[in-house]
Enzyme design. Structure first.
Site, PDB file in Angstrom:
ATOM      1  N   LYS A 186      37.176   5.996  33.912  1.00  0.00           N
ATOM      2  CA  LYS A 186      37.713   7.362  34.060  1.00  0.00           C
ATOM      3  C   LYS A 186      36.583   8.227  34.632  1.00  0.00           C
ATOM      4  O   LYS A 186      35.661   8.610  33.925  1.00  0.00           O
ATOM      5  CB  LYS A 186      38.154   7.869  32.672  1.00  0.00           C
ATOM      6  CG  LYS A 186      38.126   9.368  32.480  1.00  0.00           C
ATOM      7  CD  LYS A 186      39.168  10.123  33.282  1.00  0.00           C
ATOM      8  CE  LYS A 186      39.055  11.625  32.967  1.00  0.00           C
ATOM      9  NZ  LYS A 186      38.234  12.353  33.954  1.00  0.00           N
ATOM     10  N   GLU A 261      25.558   8.528  26.122  1.00  0.00           N
ATOM     11  CA  GLU A 261      24.360   9.005  26.813  1.00  0.00           C
ATOM     12  C   GLU A 261      24.625  10.475  27.098  1.00  0.00           C
ATOM     13  O   GLU A 261      25.478  10.806  27.921  1.00  0.00           O
ATOM     14  CB  GLU A 261      24.140   8.186  28.088  1.00  0.00           C
ATOM     15  CG  GLU A 261      22.717   8.279  28.603  1.00  0.00           C
ATOM     16  CD  GLU A 261      22.553   9.383  29.623  1.00  0.00           C
ATOM     17  OE1 GLU A 261      22.146  10.493  29.207  1.00  0.00           O
ATOM     18  OE2 GLU A 261      22.822   9.146  30.789  1.00  0.00           O
ATOM     19  N   CYS A 295      20.524  14.760  33.466  1.00  0.00           N
ATOM     20  CA  CYS A 295      20.287  14.789  32.023  1.00  0.00           C
ATOM     21  C   CYS A 295      18.811  14.671  31.660  1.00  0.00           C
ATOM     22  O   CYS A 295      18.387  15.155  30.622  1.00  0.00           O
ATOM     23  CB  CYS A 295      21.096  13.698  31.335  1.00  0.00           C
ATOM     24  SG  CYS A 295      20.865  12.091  32.085  1.00  0.00           S
ATOM     25  N   GLU A 393      20.883  23.107  26.940  1.00  0.00           N
ATOM     26  CA  GLU A 393      20.893  22.405  28.224  1.00  0.00           C
ATOM     27  C   GLU A 393      21.665  23.262  29.229  1.00  0.00           C
ATOM     28  O   GLU A 393      22.837  23.568  29.021  1.00  0.00           O
ATOM     29  CB  GLU A 393      21.566  21.038  28.089  1.00  0.00           C
ATOM     30  CG  GLU A 393      21.559  20.277  29.401  1.00  0.00           C
ATOM     31  CD  GLU A 393      22.185  18.886  29.318  1.00  0.00           C
ATOM     32  OE1 GLU A 393      23.327  18.766  28.846  1.00  0.00           O
ATOM     33  OE2 GLU A 393      21.515  17.917  29.723  1.00  0.00           O
TER      34      GLU A 393
HETATM   35  P1  NAP Z   1      31.924  16.750  30.018  1.00  0.00           P
HETATM   36  O1  NAP Z   1      32.987  17.659  29.560  1.00  0.00           O
HETATM   37  O2  NAP Z   1      31.070  16.093  29.024  1.00  0.00           O
HETATM   38  O3  NAP Z   1      32.657  15.657  30.944  1.00  0.00           O
HETATM   39  C1  NAP Z   1      32.196  14.345  31.135  1.00  0.00           C
HETATM   40  C2  NAP Z   1      33.367  13.383  31.169  1.00  0.00           C
HETATM   41  O4  NAP Z   1      34.073  13.409  29.920  1.00  0.00           O
HETATM   42  C3  NAP Z   1      34.406  13.689  32.219  1.00  0.00           C
HETATM   43  O5  NAP Z   1      34.887  12.481  32.772  1.00  0.00           O
HETATM   44  C4  NAP Z   1      35.488  14.384  31.418  1.00  0.00           C
HETATM   45  O6  NAP Z   1      36.763  14.304  31.992  1.00  0.00           O
HETATM   46  C5  NAP Z   1      35.451  13.625  30.127  1.00  0.00           C
HETATM   47  N1  NAP Z   1      36.006  14.346  28.978  1.00  0.00           N
HETATM   48  C6  NAP Z   1      36.153  15.682  28.808  1.00  0.00           C
HETATM   49  N2  NAP Z   1      36.665  15.949  27.599  1.00  0.00           N
HETATM   50  C7  NAP Z   1      36.859  14.768  26.985  1.00  0.00           C
HETATM   51  C8  NAP Z   1      37.369  14.383  25.693  1.00  0.00           C
HETATM   52  N3  NAP Z   1      37.760  15.292  24.797  1.00  0.00           N
HETATM   53  N4  NAP Z   1      37.420  13.070  25.383  1.00  0.00           N
HETATM   54  C9  NAP Z   1      37.012  12.138  26.278  1.00  0.00           C
HETATM   55  N5  NAP Z   1      36.531  12.448  27.505  1.00  0.00           N
HETATM   56  C10 NAP Z   1      36.450  13.744  27.856  1.00  0.00           C
HETATM   57  O7  NAP Z   1      31.002  17.475  31.034  1.00  0.00           O
HETATM   58  P2  NAP Z   1      31.383  18.772  31.903  1.00  0.00           P
HETATM   59  O8  NAP Z   1      32.360  19.654  31.241  1.00  0.00           O
HETATM   60  O9  NAP Z   1      31.737  18.277  33.233  1.00  0.00           O
HETATM   61  O10 NAP Z   1      29.989  19.498  31.919  1.00  0.00           O
HETATM   62  C11 NAP Z   1      29.660  20.366  30.840  1.00  0.00           C
HETATM   63  C12 NAP Z   1      28.215  20.266  30.487  1.00  0.00           C
HETATM   64  O11 NAP Z   1      27.927  18.939  30.067  1.00  0.00           O
HETATM   65  C13 NAP Z   1      27.264  20.472  31.627  1.00  0.00           C
HETATM   66  O12 NAP Z   1      27.067  21.795  31.894  1.00  0.00           O
HETATM   67  C14 NAP Z   1      26.052  19.766  31.123  1.00  0.00           C
HETATM   68  O13 NAP Z   1      25.340  20.582  30.256  1.00  0.00           O
HETATM   69  C15 NAP Z   1      26.611  18.601  30.365  1.00  0.00           C
HETATM   70  N6  NAP Z   1      26.603  17.346  31.145  1.00  0.00           N
HETATM   71  C16 NAP Z   1      25.685  16.422  30.835  1.00  0.00           C
HETATM   72  C17 NAP Z   1      25.643  15.245  31.541  1.00  0.00           C
HETATM   73  C18 NAP Z   1      24.637  14.196  31.247  1.00  0.00           C
HETATM   74  O14 NAP Z   1      24.438  13.288  32.041  1.00  0.00           O
HETATM   75  N7  NAP Z   1      23.971  14.259  30.124  1.00  0.00           N
HETATM   76  C19 NAP Z   1      26.546  15.011  32.572  1.00  0.00           C
HETATM   77  C20 NAP Z   1      27.510  15.990  32.850  1.00  0.00           C
HETATM   78  C21 NAP Z   1      27.514  17.145  32.120  1.00  0.00           C
HETATM   79  P3  NAP Z   1      37.402  15.538  32.778  1.00  0.00           P
HETATM   80  O15 NAP Z   1      36.642  15.656  34.059  1.00  0.00           O
HETATM   81  O16 NAP Z   1      38.811  15.124  32.982  1.00  0.00           O
HETATM   82  O17 NAP Z   1      37.271  16.751  31.908  1.00  0.00           O
END
Ligand code: NAP
Ligand code: MG
Length: 489
Positions: A186, A261, A295, A393
């Site tokens: 996904k 992660e 990250c 972050e």
């Molecule tokens: P996110 O919400 O953590 O999304 C990452 C993945 O999880 C996406 O594929 C997302 O799908 C999915 N997801 C969302 N809600 C979920 C749930 N309840 N259960 C299972 N999967 C779910 O990240 P984001 O909203 O794109 O970014 C928000 C913040 O996360 C960023 O600003 C950053 O601080 C952090 N982030 C960290 C990393 C890292 O590598 N550590 C990477 C990305 C973001 P959908 O796209 O369909 O929502």
């Protein structure tokens, strides 16, 4: 500006479906969403959004494959499929990197580097496929034999973010498939395109139906996967907030295995005896690479008192020299991924303006690229360690820089975070380097370098930065389970 190839443009502009059982299908309810080019805000194409019944179908297909074709498939055959997939990625490298560049925004050379990293990963785990062994264990009774088997888990959900779309998918797929699992990928809603391209390549490579499926979706799909009672494991990279939801979903459903992660707020530590030519070469990239959407970003810089002013001045100078623009022009920094992320980052910059001292940057790009989500590399001097921009972050091109006097004070500051993903130490005193490395609470420590990765080296977080170690031999533990077999002779 590089002219995009016909193949990449056509792929990006064609509407997309779900990849279930090696076939392209619409979502049962027809739901879809848009993916946008973050360099100019235009819609690239529409993508189907998998709902509950699509996830159920994919899980059924995966379960059948796991019990049938995958069970019968020799480890050497799995290795061969992974090698073939690597070969096809290299064949199509120009097209895939252009797709990533348009969909994610990153500079084209970085997108090319991502494809090469994915290839290296696939090859490394192809090498493991036929070397996953159990053990014979002597027990007290000589007439009893005990051996262990390392078995695949079954159906694995892989949920990845948008910052390194292809690489994050392959980091998990390569070990999971090498171990004999069936995977449902996904991708993040912002960046589904290279995952869908990968699906075509997997089919071409000869993956049987159900070995790898791709379910795109916006918002709900990940959660449905995390809650599914017949998925055996979820491998996730993304925010700590969603990581916690996935653990909770596991507890509420079938106690599926979970590896996470998650986020970071990594300290990049510069002592006054560092080699300053190397520090200067690295620091601006450790701070702003991938426009800060990484990250492991060295987002908290700690500099020893005597050299603090010099480091601040040089970093600000180097940050101002970074070029910013659409990925196809191969700038140093591309756009942020979305308007959401832009608003989030600008919100942190506003909070920084009121709580810390702005050294450089701080604005959204105006002029030629004002339709895209571009933000200047931004540096804040922060004495107070309890403010939001030091603690949270940001996931954008924003760093804080603070001074410290001695090792003990430094350790207190560096470890004063709920995260523990990465860290770096710059010193020419190698005893000090190792001493600090022992005391830092982080899954990776770089001494006199930053962001060094290799498929063979384990990677993962302390504290709220995650659970489990990806890469290297460690990742095999994430995608297998051990069975003890007792035999009365
Ligand atoms: P996110 O919400 O953590 O999304 C990452 C993945 O999880 C996406 O594929 C997302 O799908 C999915 N997801 C969302 N809600 C979920 C749930 N309840 N259960 C299972 N999967 C779910 O990240 P984001 O909203 O794109 O970014 C928000 C913040 O996360 C960023 O600003 C950053 O601080 C952090 N982030 C960290 C990393 C890292 O590598 N550590 C990477 C990305 C973001 P959908 O796209 O369909 O929502
Ligand atoms: Mg996009």
């Amino acid at each position: 500006m590089r002219k995009i190839s016909k193949e990449a443009r056509e792929f990006c502009e064609a509407d997309k479906q779900l990849f279930i059982g090696n076939k392209w299908v619409n979502a049962a309810d027809g739901a879809d969403f848009e993916t946008v080019n973050p360099a100019n805000g235009t819609v690239l194409c529409r993508i189907q959004s998998a709902g509950e019944s699509d996830v159920n179908t994919a899980v059924d297909v995966a379960r059948k494959a796991f019990q049938g074709k995958m069970y019968r498939m020799s480890p050497a055959k799995r290795a061969g499929l992974l090698h073939k997939l690597a070969e096809l990625l290299l064949r199509d490298l120009p097209v895939i990197s252009e797709i990533e560049c348009l969909d994610n925004g990153k500079p084209i050379d970085r997108a090319i580097g991502d494809v090469r990293a994915a290839v290296a990963h696939l090859r490394y785990y192809a090498g493991w496929a036929d070397k996953i062994e159990g053990a014979h264990i002597p027990v007290s009774d000589p007439d009893t034999m005990v051996y262990t088997r390392r078995e695949a888990l079954g159906v694995v959900g892989i949920i990845v973010p948008w910052n390194f779309p292809l690489v994050m998918a392959i980091w998990k797929l390569a070990p999971a498939l090498a171990c004999g699992n069936c995977c449902i990928l996904k991708p993040a809603q912002q960046t589904s395109l290279t995952a869908l391209y990968l699906a075509n390549l997997a089919k071409e490579a000869g993956f049987p139906p159900g070995m790898l499926q791709v379910l795109t979706g916006a918002g709900e799909t990940g959660s449905i996967i995390a809650h599914h009672p017949d998925i055996d494991k979820v491998g996730f990279t993304g925010s700590t907030a969603v990581g916690k939801k996935i653990l909770a979903a596991s507890a509420a459903s079938n106690l599926k295995k979970v590896s996470l992660e998650l986020g970071g707020k990594s300290p990049n530590i510069i002592f006054d005896d560092a080699d300053f030519a190397s520090v200067r070469e690295s620091l601006v990239w450790a701070s702003f690479y991938n426009s800060g959407q990484e990250c492991t970003l060295g987002s908290r810089i700690y500099v020893q008192e005597g050299v603090y002013d010099q480091v601040v001045t040089q970093l600000a100078e180097d940050a101002r020299k970074l070029t910013i623009g659409p990925g196809l022009g191969n700038p140093d920094l591309g756009p942020l991924i979305s308007t959401d992320q832009l608003d989030r980052v600008m919100g942190y910059i506003e909070s920084g303006r009121s709580e810390a001292e702005l050294i450089s940057g701080g604005n959204r790009l105006k002029g030629e690229f004002s339709d895209g989500y571009f933000v200047e590399p931004t540096i804040f001097a922060a004495e107070n360690q309890s403010i939001r921009i030091v603690r949270e972050e940001i996931f954008g091109p924003v760093v804080t820089i603070s001074s410290f006097s001695d090792e003990d004070e430094l350790i207190d500051m560096a470890n004063d975070t709920r995260y523990g993903l990465a860290s770096a130490i710059w010193t020419q005193n190698i005893s000090r380097g190792h001493r600090i490395a022992q005391r830092l609470q982080a899954g990776v420590v770089w001494i006199n370098g930053y962001d060094l990765f290799h498929p063979a080296v384990p990677f993962g977080g302390y504290k709220e930065s995650g659970i489990g170690r990806e890469m290297g031999k460690s990742a095999l533990d994430l995608y297998t389970q051990e069975k003890a077999v007792w035999v009365k002779l």
